[in-house]
Scaffold this motif. Structure first.
Motif, mmCIF file in Angstrom:
data_model
loop_
_atom_site.group_PDB
_atom_site.id
_atom_site.type_symbol
_atom_site.label_atom_id
_atom_site.label_comp_id
_atom_site.label_asym_id
_atom_site.label_seq_id
_atom_site.Cartn_x
_atom_site.Cartn_y
_atom_site.Cartn_z
ATOM 1 N N VAL A 1 -11.050 -40.382 12.081
ATOM 2 C CA VAL A 1 -11.042 -39.412 10.985
ATOM 3 C C VAL A 1 -11.338 -40.149 9.687
ATOM 4 O O VAL A 1 -10.545 -40.964 9.228
ATOM 5 C CB VAL A 1 -9.674 -38.706 10.893
ATOM 6 N N CYS A 2 -12.522 -39.903 9.134
ATOM 7 C CA CYS A 2 -12.902 -40.509 7.859
ATOM 8 C C CYS A 2 -14.059 -39.727 7.277
ATOM 9 O O CYS A 2 -14.664 -38.904 7.957
ATOM 10 C CB CYS A 2 -13.293 -41.977 8.029
ATOM 11 N N LEU A 3 -14.374 -40.002 6.004
ATOM 12 C CA LEU A 3 -15.477 -39.268 5.386
ATOM 13 C C LEU A 3 -16.725 -40.134 5.184
ATOM 14 O O LEU A 3 -17.802 -39.607 4.911
ATOM 15 C CB LEU A 3 -15.028 -38.695 4.028
ATOM 16 N N CYS A 4 -16.599 -41.461 5.356
ATOM 17 C CA CYS A 4 -17.692 -42.352 4.926
ATOM 18 C C CYS A 4 -19.032 -42.127 5.637
ATOM 19 O O CYS A 4 -20.075 -42.351 5.057
ATOM 20 C CB CYS A 4 -17.274 -43.812 4.991
ATOM 21 N N GLN A 5 -19.001 -41.673 6.890
ATOM 22 C CA GLN A 5 -20.279 -41.401 7.554
ATOM 23 C C GLN A 5 -20.910 -40.111 7.020
ATOM 24 O O GLN A 5 -22.074 -39.845 7.258
ATOM 25 C CB GLN A 5 -20.110 -41.244 9.067
ATOM 26 N N HIS B 1 -18.423 -43.465 0.630
ATOM 27 C CA HIS B 1 -17.012 -43.848 0.524
ATOM 28 C C HIS B 1 -16.158 -42.995 1.462
ATOM 29 O O HIS B 1 -16.567 -41.924 1.903
ATOM 30 C CB HIS B 1 -16.529 -43.759 -0.932
ATOM 31 N N CYS B 2 -14.963 -43.519 1.734
ATOM 32 C CA CYS B 2 -14.083 -42.898 2.728
ATOM 33 C C CYS B 2 -13.324 -41.692 2.174
ATOM 34 O O CYS B 2 -12.642 -40.982 2.901
ATOM 35 C CB CYS B 2 -13.113 -43.935 3.293
ATOM 36 N N GLY B 3 -13.425 -41.497 0.855
ATOM 37 C CA GLY B 3 -12.849 -40.308 0.226
ATOM 38 C C GLY B 3 -13.885 -39.729 -0.716
ATOM 39 O O GLY B 3 -14.989 -40.267 -0.838
ATOM 40 N N PRO C 1 -6.942 -41.636 11.720
ATOM 41 C CA PRO C 1 -7.453 -41.730 10.348
ATOM 42 C C PRO C 1 -7.704 -43.175 9.918
ATOM 43 O O PRO C 1 -6.823 -44.021 10.013
ATOM 44 C CB PRO C 1 -6.346 -41.090 9.496
ATOM 45 N N SER C 2 -8.927 -43.442 9.448
ATOM 46 C CA SER C 2 -9.323 -44.810 9.089
ATOM 47 C C SER C 2 -9.675 -44.943 7.614
ATOM 48 O O SER C 2 -10.206 -45.956 7.182
ATOM 49 C CB SER C 2 -10.525 -45.251 9.937
ATOM 50 N N ASP C 3 -9.357 -43.923 6.829
ATOM 51 C CA ASP C 3 -9.817 -43.873 5.439
ATOM 52 C C ASP C 3 -9.018 -44.735 4.464
ATOM 53 O O ASP C 3 -9.504 -45.119 3.423
ATOM 54 C CB ASP C 3 -9.700 -42.421 4.969
HETATM 55 ZN ZN ZN Z 1 -14.408 -44.574 6.161
#
Ligand code: ZN
Ligand code: PBG
Length: 324
Positions: free
Chosen positions: A119-123, A129-131, A164-166
């Protein structure tokens, strides 16, 4: 007892004695295979810096997960490459996003293996960025809701566990609360509790197309120089309801794995990351070392340090050799 009364070599003289006194055993139960899902059909793009790893469309992904399941691995962890990126990482939490599609297909075809989702946003963000970014800064609290929505959408697709890896503060609690409110009390959270800001992630960012487009991740990922801080990070995640604590990377952080194992009573995971994999593959290719032997030794060492499970790109190779 001292030499010559005590001779450690006595118990090393045969394979059988060595087996009897072995303290750490590595098994297929310990290994989790990371996989990269991409859109399209019949796509299997090799990742140049990670020989043997591919970005796979769902059809190939399902085949690979089936193989992993047949090899006896208990779980895979999925990463997604979306069809488009935007500032809010919308494709991370949409119902027809790549991970959501992949999870549904894999759960349908491979019922005997657990599917974990990163669970992250960076891709998914155009800035990488991860957020989410506000005035050039990664906005912690503004990202929490999107991360929780991402985790929920994975659970709704059938994910067995979310990871979650963010490294946003408070995300484990927010994800736990959101899952619980939506009747996913049974879905565990494997928290990337001590995730360092590491140059060892280089090959992954090629595989997942997730490099930050400005700056770096130092304001949210941990400073490699810190270990006590990892205990603080882990205790926060415990308080927020994490089920498994992860340390990442693994090999350069064996002391952190050891300390978290000593300090907490939750299962500990270690992520043997892309750079750790790439180094061994590269040296093996050069003929400088025996990659297979070094990989098995490395995984055993990570377990010896205290990891109960290891996320590793070697998982399928290692399972083949363990089953042989
Ligand atoms: Zn990330
Ligand atoms: C994304 C993420 C990363 C990894 C897992 N999830 C990279 C990063 O933080 O830039 C690294 C995995 C690897 O290197 O194998 N948050």
């Amino acid at each position: 007892m001292q030499f010559p009364d005590y001779r450690p070599r006595r118990l090393r003289q045969s394979k059988q004695f060595r087996r009897m006194i072995r303290e750490t055993s590595l098994g297929t139960d310990d290994l989790i295979m990371p996989l990269f899902a991409i859109g399209g059909k019949d796509v299997k793009n090799p990742v140049p810096s990670m020989p043997g790893q591919y970005q796979m469309s769902v059809d190939h992904l399902v085949k690979t997960v089936k193989e992993a399941s047949d090899l006896g691995l208990p779980a895979v962890i999925l990463f997604g490459l979306p069809d488009k990126k935007d500032s809010l990482g919308t494709r991370a939490y949409s119902k027809d996003g790549i991970v959501q599609k992949a999870v549904r297909a894999v759960k349908d075809k491979c019922p005997d293996i657990m599917v974990i989702t990163d669970v992250c946003l960076c891709q998914y963000t155009d800035h990488g960025h991860c957020g989410i970014v506000d005035k050039g800064m990664v906005d912690n609290d503004g990202s929490l809701d999107l991360l929780a929505r991402t985790a929920l959408s994975h659970a709704e697709a059938g994910a067995d566990m979310v990871a979650p890896s963010d490294m946003m503060d408070g995300r484990v609690g927010m994800i736990r609360e959101t899952l619980d409110e939506n009747d996913f009390t049974h879905v565990p959270v494997m928290s990337y509790a001590a995730k360092y800001c590491s140059a060892y992630y280089g090959p992954f960012r090629e595989a997942a197309d997730s490099s930050p487009q400005f700056g770096d991740r130092r304001t949210y990922q941990m400073d490699p120089a810190n270990a006590v801080e990892a205990l603080r990070e882990a205790s926060l995640d415990v308080t927020e309801g994490a089920d498994i604590l992860m340390v990442k990377p693994a090999l350069p952080y064996l002391d952190v794995i050891y300390r978290i194992r000593e300090e907490f009573d939750l299962p500990v995971a270690a992520y043997n990351v892309s750079g750790e994999y790439a180094m061994i593959k590269a040296a093996d290719k050069m003929g400088w070392l025996d990659g297979q032997a070094v990989a098995m030794e490395t995984l055993t060492a990570i377990k010896r340090a205290g990891a109960d499970m290891i996320l590793t790109y070697f998982a399928m190779e290692a399972a083949r050799s363990l089953n042989a």
